[in-house]
Design a protein around this motif. Structure first.
Motif, PDB file in Angstrom:
ATOM      1  N   ILE A 136      47.172  -0.374  -0.399  1.00  7.73           N
ATOM      2  CA  ILE A 136      45.623  -0.470  -0.665  1.00  7.73           C
ATOM      3  C   ILE A 136      45.155   0.097  -2.302  1.00  7.73           C
ATOM      4  CG2 ILE A 136      43.540   0.005   0.096  1.00  7.73           C
ATOM      5  CD1 ILE A 136      44.750   0.184   3.037  1.00  7.73           C
ATOM      6  N   ILE A 137      45.647   1.364  -2.310  1.00  4.64           N
ATOM      7  CA  ILE A 137      45.475   2.031  -3.534  1.00  4.64           C
ATOM      8  C   ILE A 137      46.092   1.015  -5.033  1.00  4.64           C
ATOM      9  CG2 ILE A 137      46.063   4.043  -5.067  1.00  4.64           C
ATOM     10  CD1 ILE A 137      45.793   5.491  -2.320  1.00  4.64           C
ATOM     11  N   LYS A 138      47.362   0.538  -4.769  1.00  2.00           N
ATOM     12  CA  LYS A 138      48.033  -0.232  -5.791  1.00  2.00           C
ATOM     13  C   LYS A 138      47.151  -1.511  -6.086  1.00  2.00           C
ATOM     14  CE  LYS A 138      52.615   1.271  -5.068  1.00  2.00           C
ATOM     15  NZ  LYS A 138      54.052   0.980  -4.673  1.00  2.00           N
ATOM     16  N   GLU A 139      46.670  -2.026  -5.018  1.00  2.00           N
ATOM     17  CA  GLU A 139      45.576  -3.256  -5.120  1.00  2.00           C
ATOM     18  C   GLU A 139      44.495  -2.816  -5.843  1.00  2.00           C
ATOM     19  OE1 GLU A 139      44.916  -7.164  -4.744  1.00  2.00           O
ATOM     20  OE2 GLU A 139      46.705  -6.135  -4.541  1.00  2.00           O
ATOM     21  N   ASP A 155      40.355  -2.567 -13.609  1.00  2.00           N
ATOM     22  CA  ASP A 155      40.936  -2.044 -14.950  1.00  2.00           C
ATOM     23  C   ASP A 155      40.490  -0.598 -14.954  1.00  2.00           C
ATOM     24  OD1 ASP A 155      42.480  -4.062 -15.463  1.00  2.00           O
ATOM     25  OD2 ASP A 155      40.939  -4.810 -16.746  1.00  2.00           O
ATOM     26  N   ASN A 156      39.011  -0.154 -14.508  1.00  2.00           N
ATOM     27  CA  ASN A 156      38.517   1.136 -14.642  1.00  2.00           C
ATOM     28  C   ASN A 156      38.667   2.040 -13.491  1.00  2.00           C
ATOM     29  OD1 ASN A 156      36.793  -0.509 -13.327  1.00  2.00           O
ATOM     30  ND2 ASN A 156      34.945   0.476 -14.305  1.00  2.00           N
ATOM     31  N   ALA A 157      39.800   1.808 -12.604  1.00  2.00           N
ATOM     32  CA  ALA A 157      39.763   2.142 -11.133  1.00  2.00           C
ATOM     33  C   ALA A 157      39.706   3.722 -11.186  1.00  2.00           C
ATOM     34  CB  ALA A 157      41.156   1.909 -10.591  1.00  2.00           C
ATOM     35  N   ASN A 158      40.205   4.376 -12.483  1.00  2.00           N
ATOM     36  CA  ASN A 158      39.961   5.871 -12.651  1.00  2.00           C
ATOM     37  C   ASN A 158      38.665   6.241 -12.569  1.00  2.00           C
ATOM     38  OD1 ASN A 158      42.974   6.554 -12.226  1.00  2.00           O
ATOM     39  ND2 ASN A 158      43.142   5.926 -14.305  1.00  2.00           N
ATOM     40  N   ASN A 159      37.683   5.291 -13.212  1.00  2.00           N
ATOM     41  CA  ASN A 159      36.488   5.847 -13.506  1.00  2.00           C
ATOM     42  C   ASN A 159      35.438   5.326 -12.260  1.00  2.00           C
ATOM     43  OD1 ASN A 159      36.976   6.916 -15.967  1.00  2.00           O
ATOM     44  ND2 ASN A 159      36.941   4.715 -16.759  1.00  2.00           N
ATOM     45  N   MET A 160      35.930   4.646 -11.331  1.00  2.00           N
ATOM     46  CA  MET A 160      34.924   4.455 -10.189  1.00  2.00           C
ATOM     47  C   MET A 160      34.900   5.453  -9.292  1.00  2.00           C
ATOM     48  SD  MET A 160      37.262   0.924  -9.197  1.00  2.00           S
ATOM     49  CE  MET A 160      36.076   0.510  -7.853  1.00  2.00           C
ATOM     50  N   ARG A 161      33.628   5.274  -8.603  1.00  2.00           N
ATOM     51  CA  ARG A 161      33.404   6.140  -7.580  1.00  2.00           C
ATOM     52  C   ARG A 161      33.819   5.682  -6.426  1.00  2.00           C
ATOM     53  NH1 ARG A 161      27.525   8.675  -6.922  1.00  2.00           N
ATOM     54  NH2 ARG A 161      28.744  10.112  -5.874  1.00  2.00           N
ATOM     55  N   VAL A 162      34.624   6.580  -5.474  1.00  2.00           N
ATOM     56  CA  VAL A 162      35.581   5.766  -4.257  1.00  2.00           C
ATOM     57  C   VAL A 162      34.886   6.412  -3.195  1.00  2.00           C
ATOM     58  CG1 VAL A 162      37.738   5.661  -3.267  1.00  2.00           C
ATOM     59  CG2 VAL A 162      37.507   5.185  -5.686  1.00  2.00           C
ATOM     60  N   PHE A 163      34.404   6.083  -2.180  1.00  2.00           N
ATOM     61  CA  PHE A 163      33.837   6.742  -1.036  1.00  2.00           C
ATOM     62  C   PHE A 163      34.668   6.108   0.063  1.00  2.00           C
ATOM     63  CE2 PHE A 163      30.340   6.407  -3.674  1.00  2.00           C
ATOM     64  CZ  PHE A 163      29.892   7.741  -3.603  1.00  2.00           C
ATOM     65  N   VAL A 164      35.301   7.110   1.147  1.00  2.00           N
ATOM     66  CA  VAL A 164      36.138   6.691   2.281  1.00  2.00           C
ATOM     67  C   VAL A 164      35.270   6.740   3.427  1.00  2.00           C
ATOM     68  CG1 VAL A 164      38.332   7.253   3.299  1.00  2.00           C
ATOM     69  CG2 VAL A 164      37.971   7.356   0.720  1.00  2.00           C
ATOM     70  N   ALA A 165      35.401   5.784   4.257  1.00  2.00           N
ATOM     71  CA  ALA A 165      34.218   5.721   5.348  1.00  2.00           C
ATOM     72  C   ALA A 165      35.133   4.966   6.585  1.00  2.00           C
ATOM     73  CB  ALA A 165      33.228   4.953   4.932  1.00  2.00           C
ATOM     74  N   GLY A 166      34.715   4.988   7.593  1.00  2.00           N
ATOM     75  CA  GLY A 166      35.103   4.694   8.869  1.00  2.00           C
ATOM     76  C   GLY A 166      35.878   5.783   9.627  1.00  2.00           C
ATOM     77  N   GLY A 168      42.898  12.525   2.443  1.00  2.00           N
ATOM     78  CA  GLY A 168      43.979  12.946   1.810  1.00  2.00           C
ATOM     79  C   GLY A 168      44.769  12.189   1.091  1.00  2.00           C
ATOM     80  N   ALA A 169      45.257  10.914   1.936  1.00  2.00           N
ATOM     81  CA  ALA A 169      46.202  10.275   1.160  1.00  2.00           C
ATOM     82  C   ALA A 169      45.829   9.416  -0.112  1.00  2.00           C
ATOM     83  CB  ALA A 169      46.620   9.004   2.266  1.00  2.00           C
ATOM     84  N   ILE A 170      44.498   9.089  -0.062  1.00  2.00           N
ATOM     85  CA  ILE A 170      43.620   8.512  -1.081  1.00  2.00           C
ATOM     86  C   ILE A 170      43.602   9.374  -2.159  1.00  2.00           C
ATOM     87  CG2 ILE A 170      41.524   7.568  -1.924  1.00  2.00           C
ATOM     88  CD1 ILE A 170      41.432   6.214   1.114  1.00  2.00           C
ATOM     89  N   ARG A 171      43.454  10.750  -1.879  1.00  2.00           N
ATOM     90  CA  ARG A 171      43.114  11.864  -3.033  1.00  2.00           C
ATOM     91  C   ARG A 171      44.366  11.850  -3.766  1.00  2.00           C
ATOM     92  NH1 ARG A 171      38.872  15.820  -0.391  1.00  2.00           N
ATOM     93  NH2 ARG A 171      37.093  14.814  -0.736  1.00  2.00           N
TER      94      ARG A 171
END
Length: 76
Positions: free
Chosen positions: A15-18, A24-35, A43-46
């Motif tokens: 999922i992270i690779k996708e 292109d700016n994935a490093n600058n995105m705000r990423v929220f984990v829910a569900g 932890g895995a995503i971080r």
């Protein structure tokens, strides 16, 4: 590391690779984990996206978001 954390890493990796492939700016995105599994996956995503945030009341966050979206779309 517990078995749930190990499994979360295996599942989160593609999922992270996708995410990085699509944005292109994935490093600058705000990423929220829910569900319901969010506490297991944060932890895995971080590992790849250290600034990822666990949503407040993450268990119902997706359902609440869909409800608000559909309510706004229907105009009620």
């Amino acid at each position: 590391m517990g078995i749930a954390a190990e499994i979360a890493i295996l599942i989160a990796e593609p999922i992270i690779k996708e995410i990085y492939r699509c944005w292109d700016n994935a490093n600058n995105m705000r990423v929220f984990v829910a569900g319901g599994g969010a506490p297991y996956f944060i932890g895995a995503i971080r590992n790849s996206i250290p600034h990822a945030e666990l949503m407040d009341d993450n268990f119902f966050a997706v359902a609440r978001g869909m409800y608000l979206y559909l309510k706004a779309k229907s105009g009620t």
